[in-house]
Design an enzyme around this catalytic site. Structure first.
Site, PDB file in Angstrom:
ATOM      1  N   LEU A   1       0.821  -1.205   0.000  1.00 20.15           N
ATOM      2  CA  LEU A   1       0.000   0.000   0.000  1.00 20.15           C
ATOM      3  C   LEU A   1       0.858   1.260   0.000  1.00 20.15           C
ATOM      4  CD1 LEU A   1      -2.870   1.183   0.190  1.00 20.15           C
ATOM      5  CD2 LEU A   1      -2.607   1.131   2.689  1.00 20.15           C
ATOM      6  N   ASP A   2       0.600   2.129  -0.984  1.00 16.23           N
ATOM      7  CA  ASP A   2       1.264   3.436  -1.106  1.00 16.23           C
ATOM      8  C   ASP A   2       2.787   3.313  -1.213  1.00 16.23           C
ATOM      9  OD1 ASP A   2      -1.250   4.579  -0.861  1.00 16.23           O
ATOM     10  OD2 ASP A   2      -1.061   4.912   1.291  1.00 16.23           O
ATOM     11  N   GLU A   3       3.256   2.192  -1.755  1.00  9.18           N
ATOM     12  CA  GLU A   3       4.698   1.973  -1.876  1.00  9.18           C
ATOM     13  C   GLU A   3       5.139   1.842  -3.331  1.00  9.18           C
ATOM     14  OE1 GLU A   3       7.040   1.907   0.369  1.00  9.18           O
ATOM     15  OE2 GLU A   3       6.016   1.731   2.294  1.00  9.18           O
TER      16      GLU A   3
END
Length: 286
Positions: free
Chosen positions: A229-231
């Site tokens: 997530l969000d990486e």
């Protein structure tokens, strides 16, 4: 089309760096009747990889014939490559939830001829934007998502994406976390806009987090979607200045403008085949 009205293509490639790669690529294009109109390359000293984007016109071979010839040419160099005709806009599906500023911005830019897209569908877990979709004559698919129906909902989403032949999926403030399986299936062709200057303030309500920390800059990040997530690899970021007088509502309003601009730039660069993946980073030939 080029000035001579010959078909125009974009070739992107990456491979282990070695001497003579630019010469080899330009020589291949010359041999096959290609006229280079734009070219850029980058050597990454950390990974030892070479990246290149070339836009060229060619009347000597068809698209398929060029692909066949490129396959033979690229093999000795261990190249990963792709070839796209610039006359074909990128087939795209947009996902959105309840906030429509990014959706509205992308639709307007598309219809204004500013984005080389073919927006085939809008998918949402809410009904808010069916009229907006209709005003642009884009099919709207309402697919509610709950914890109990998430797998079935994603199966329907993927069915639409595949049926439309989508080369790009844009999460234009789609506020559901995609499953690891769907992230893998959309790897390298799904762009998310995160309302924060990643890697700071990940997850939900970043403007509240930012306000609580008294930040002097707020930002937005467009990145490729991955199972982490969000990486995902970052494509574009921007910031707006803030001060102690700004409320959460002020920051949110400022952030919406930044999000729209950042996402539009990322989508434009991707649709023009200017973004090459380099591990967990990107190389962007603007």
């Amino acid at each position: 089309m080029s000035a001579l009205n010959h078909p125009t293509y974009v070739l992107t490639l990456s491979c282990p760096d070695r001497l003579g790669l630019v010469h080899a690529v330009s020589g291949f294009l010359l041999e096959h009747g290609g006229n280079i109109e734009e070219a850029a390359q980058y050597n990454d000293p950390d990974t030892g990889l070479f990246f290149m984007r070339v836009q060229f016109s060619c009347a000597k071979h068809s698209h398929e014939a060029l692909r066949t010839q490129l396959g033979t040419f690229a093999t000795p160099f261990a190249m990963q490559w792709s070839l796209h005709a610039t006359a074909q806009p990128m087939r795209t599906v947009l996902l959105v939830s309840k906030e429509g500023h990014c959706l509205n911005d992308l639709l307007f830019r598309w219809k204004s001829g500013l984005l080389p897209l073919d927006i085939r569908a809008i998918v949402s877990n809410h009904r808010e934007f069916y009229q907006l979709a209709a005003s642009y004559n884009v099919p709207f698919h309402h697919i509610p998502v709950t914890a109990a129906t998430k797998a079935q909902a994603e199966a329907k989403q993927l069915e639409i994406i595949q049926a439309e032949g989508a080369e790009l999926v844009v999460l234009a403030r789609y506020m559901q976390i995609l499953s690891d399986d769907l992230c893998r299936k959309l790897a390298g062709r799904a762009i998310n806009i995160h309302h924060s200057f990643l890697p700071s303030f990940k997850g939900a309500k970043p403007y509240y987090q930012a306000h609580d920390r008294g930040v002097k800059l707020i930002g937005a990040t467009a990145h490729y979607v991955t199972a982490d997530l969000d990486e995902g690899p970052i494509i574009e970021q921007d910031v707006a200045r803030a001060d102690h007088s700004k409320t959460v509502e002020d920051l949110t309003a400022m952030g919406r403008d930044t999000e729209s601009q950042v996402l539009a730039r990322a989508v434009k660069w991707h649709s023009e085949h200017r973004v090459l993946l380099n591990g967990h980073k990107t190389v962007i030939f603007k």
